[in-house]
Write an enzyme that holds these catalytic residues in place. Structure first.
Site, PDB file in Angstrom:
ATOM      1  N   HIS A  75      -3.132 -45.476 -46.458  1.00 27.85           N
ATOM      2  CA  HIS A  75      -4.562 -45.234 -46.189  1.00 27.85           C
ATOM      3  C   HIS A  75      -5.218 -44.753 -47.483  1.00 27.85           C
ATOM      4  O   HIS A  75      -5.310 -43.551 -47.736  1.00 27.85           O
ATOM      5  CB  HIS A  75      -4.732 -44.186 -45.088  1.00 27.85           C
ATOM      6  CG  HIS A  75      -4.223 -44.623 -43.752  1.00 27.85           C
ATOM      7  ND1 HIS A  75      -5.056 -45.057 -42.738  1.00 27.85           N
ATOM      8  CD2 HIS A  75      -2.952 -44.725 -43.260  1.00 27.85           C
ATOM      9  CE1 HIS A  75      -4.328 -45.385 -41.673  1.00 27.85           C
ATOM     10  NE2 HIS A  75      -3.052 -45.194 -41.972  1.00 27.85           N
ATOM     11  N   GLN A 168     -10.560 -46.182 -36.989  1.00 34.44           N
ATOM     12  CA  GLN A 168      -9.840 -44.914 -36.764  1.00 34.44           C
ATOM     13  C   GLN A 168     -10.261 -44.232 -35.466  1.00 34.44           C
ATOM     14  O   GLN A 168      -9.449 -43.623 -34.781  1.00 34.44           O
ATOM     15  CB  GLN A 168     -10.110 -43.974 -37.949  1.00 34.44           C
ATOM     16  CG  GLN A 168      -9.566 -42.565 -37.796  1.00 34.44           C
ATOM     17  CD  GLN A 168      -8.062 -42.495 -37.977  1.00 34.44           C
ATOM     18  OE1 GLN A 168      -7.554 -42.580 -39.091  1.00 34.44           O
ATOM     19  NE2 GLN A 168      -7.337 -42.350 -36.879  1.00 34.44           N
ATOM     20  N   HIS A 226      -2.521 -50.003 -35.548  1.00 38.55           N
ATOM     21  CA  HIS A 226      -1.821 -48.755 -35.252  1.00 38.55           C
ATOM     22  C   HIS A 226      -1.555 -48.804 -33.749  1.00 38.55           C
ATOM     23  O   HIS A 226      -2.494 -48.915 -32.965  1.00 38.55           O
ATOM     24  CB  HIS A 226      -2.698 -47.557 -35.595  1.00 38.55           C
ATOM     25  CG  HIS A 226      -2.766 -47.240 -37.051  1.00 38.55           C
ATOM     26  ND1 HIS A 226      -3.252 -48.123 -37.970  1.00 38.55           N
ATOM     27  CD2 HIS A 226      -2.395 -46.126 -37.730  1.00 38.55           C
ATOM     28  CE1 HIS A 226      -3.174 -47.562 -39.176  1.00 38.55           C
ATOM     29  NE2 HIS A 226      -2.663 -46.359 -39.058  1.00 38.55           N
ATOM     30  N   GLU A 229       1.114 -44.794 -31.532  1.00 36.36           N
ATOM     31  CA  GLU A 229       1.497 -43.693 -32.435  1.00 36.36           C
ATOM     32  C   GLU A 229       1.251 -42.376 -31.702  1.00 36.36           C
ATOM     33  O   GLU A 229       0.276 -41.652 -31.957  1.00 36.36           O
ATOM     34  CB  GLU A 229       0.710 -43.730 -33.747  1.00 36.36           C
ATOM     35  CG  GLU A 229       1.247 -42.700 -34.752  1.00 36.36           C
ATOM     36  CD  GLU A 229       0.428 -42.598 -36.028  1.00 36.36           C
ATOM     37  OE1 GLU A 229      -0.657 -43.219 -36.091  1.00 36.36           O
ATOM     38  OE2 GLU A 229       0.858 -41.884 -36.941  1.00 36.36           O
ATOM     39  N   ASP A 325       2.507 -44.672 -45.434  1.00 38.95           N
ATOM     40  CA  ASP A 325       1.384 -44.206 -44.621  1.00 38.95           C
ATOM     41  C   ASP A 325       0.493 -43.286 -45.452  1.00 38.95           C
ATOM     42  O   ASP A 325      -0.173 -43.759 -46.353  1.00 38.95           O
ATOM     43  CB  ASP A 325       1.881 -43.540 -43.333  1.00 38.95           C
ATOM     44  CG  ASP A 325       0.837 -43.540 -42.216  1.00 38.95           C
ATOM     45  OD1 ASP A 325      -0.238 -44.105 -42.416  1.00 38.95           O
ATOM     46  OD2 ASP A 325       1.114 -42.970 -41.152  1.00 38.95           O
TER      47      ASP A 325
HETATM   48 FE   FE2 Z   1      -1.352 -45.240 -40.494  1.00 38.23          FE
END
Ligand code: FE2
Length: 443
Positions: A75, A168, A226, A229, A325
């Site tokens: 990221h 996000q 994603h 998670e 990550d």
């Molecule tokens: Fe991630």
């Protein structure tokens, strides 16, 4: 006369002791030949008269030559923001998202370009020449996206940067999330993202994946979500992603990142899911550093490791890669962008520690990660492919991971872009002369 000759490298798959020469011209390998066939001479030098001359010669001294490291999951928009405006005290994913939402409000184009470029410099110094970065697009101004699109262009001669439109705060749960992902596709991202486990309801999570797949297919892009998670064993979006990837034809152009809930599934469901994943052809990306740090925070003892099932999914024929990550951001305060650390920790966390399994951990930050990015013939050491590689003063992948060996040379498109002289530790053992120690096991 060629541009570059690298003399005396070890390659994987070659017999023990066999050395090769890499011949490079105009940014591509022109040949990979046995070293015995004649060592290319430096221009004006006194090498073998039969060998092609090269403007630059690197004597590899038997170093292991590998295609460059590939970072399949980072990221770069959030990197180097740890502690801004506050530290993630609980260490959870959720507090990280809240910290980031506050920091995101202060983003500027210059701020993102500066931090992302700094970390790309670290990655290249570590031998990473292909990077897939997620970029948060749940920002009506798309500040970070525009900044990273500019960075992608600025660094393209050295590092191949893929950008993922990453919602996000959700596609369905964030106001206008679907329109922002669509706009990111129009502005030129390479990959469409999603975060179904963060959406407000299970139905929104499923719908968010449907929207992401539809946008990816319509724009001819890859997909990297994603996915699951979370430590909630009821989070089951990987089955949705895999099924949509099969039905849409995306297949290996789709990736499920993290999938940490898989570490909490019961055996019967895990077996069913492995079959669906394998049939779909999708990739998995496990991020051992960050998920060991984030997951299990709400557990009493015994604490779960919070990682996806790597050993089992590899055995099922699924392509799995390791990613870093986060690097010094609200979700993870540590890191230098070094994939060998990821492989080392990943080997422990997933119990892939036999010699062959440790070598597989190296593949998960090289060849397997390259497959996630869809690099195809643009990756690897072979005539006609880009001359991008690293030289590692080690006997092979196992040795690189065990001793955490840094690349002595990083070459991008035929140009040396980073070099690291060997560090030497001198041991002064009582009763013995001072001697160098390199942690190599000699018999
Ligand atoms: Fe991630």
């Amino acid at each position: 006369m060629i541009d570059l000759a690298v003399r005396g490298v070890r390659l994987t798959g070659e017999p023990d002791g066999a050395l090769s020469d890499l011949l490079v011209d105009q940014g591509r390998f022109v040949a990979v030949v046995p070293a015995a066939a004649g060592s290319p001479a430096a221009a004006g030098g006194d090498g073998d008269d039969q060998a092609p001359q090269a403007r630059t010669v690197i004597d590899a001294r038997g170093a292991f030559a590998s295609p460059p490291y590939v970072e399949p999951h980072v990221h770069l928009d959030a990197t180097l923001t740890a502690g801004e405006p506050r530290w993630n005290v609980s260490g959870t994913l959720w507090e990280g998202i809240a910290c980031w939402a506050d920091r995101k409000a202060t983003l500027s184009r210059a701020d993102v370009i500066d931090r992302a470029t700094e970390v790309l410099r670290w990655q290249v110094a570590n031998g990473v020449l292909h990077v897939r970065s997620h970029v948060d697009v749940t920002d009506p101004g798309l500040v970070a996206l525009d900044a990273l699109l500019e960075v992608r262009d600025r660094v393209k001669d050295v590092v191949n940067l893929q950008l993922v439109a990453f919602p996000q705060e959700g596609i369905c749960s964030f106001p206008g999330g679907d329109r922002l992902v669509e706009e990111a596709a129009v502005r030129g991202v390479d990959v469409i993202g999603a975060i179904p486990h963060f959406e407000d309801t299970r139905e929104d999570g499923v719908r968010s994946l449907e929207i992401a797949v539809e946008i990816a297919v319509r724009h001819g892009l890859m997909l990297d979500a994603h996915c699951d998670e979370i430590d909630d064993e009821q989070s089951r979006f990987a089955e949705v992603l895999a099924t949509l990837a099969s039905r849409s034809g995306l297949r290996a152009r789709a990736t499920a990142s993290h999938t940490t809930a898989m570490g909490s599934y019961n055996a019967a469901y895990a077996l069913k899911l492995e079959r669906i994943l394998a049939r779909s052809g999708v990739n998995l990306v496990c991020n051992p550093l960050v998920n060991l740090h984030l997951q299990g925070r709400l557990d009493d003892y015994p604490k779960r490791r919070g990682l996806t099932r790597v050993k089992e999914t590899l055995a099922a024929g699924i392509n799995v890669a390791f990613g870093h990550d986060d690097i010094m951001d609200p979700w993870y305060p540590l890191g230098t962008g070094n994939p060998v650390q990821v492989a080392f920790v990943g080997a422990h966390a997933t119990q892939l520690t036999s010699p062959g399994e440790v070598a597989e951990c190296f593949a998960m930050v090289t060849d397997r990660a390259a497959a996630v990015l869809g690099l195809g013939d643009e990756y690897g050491i072979a005539a006609g492919r880009p001359a991008s590689f690293v030289l590692l003063p080690a006997s092979g992948p196992f040795d690189v991971v065990r001793r955490q060996v840094r690349p002595s040379h990083v070459v991008a498109h035929g140009h040396l872009v980073a070099s690291t002289p060997p560090s030497v530790t001198t041991l002064r053992w009582p009763g013995r002369p001072a001697e160098p120690v390199d942690f190599v096991r000699r018999r």
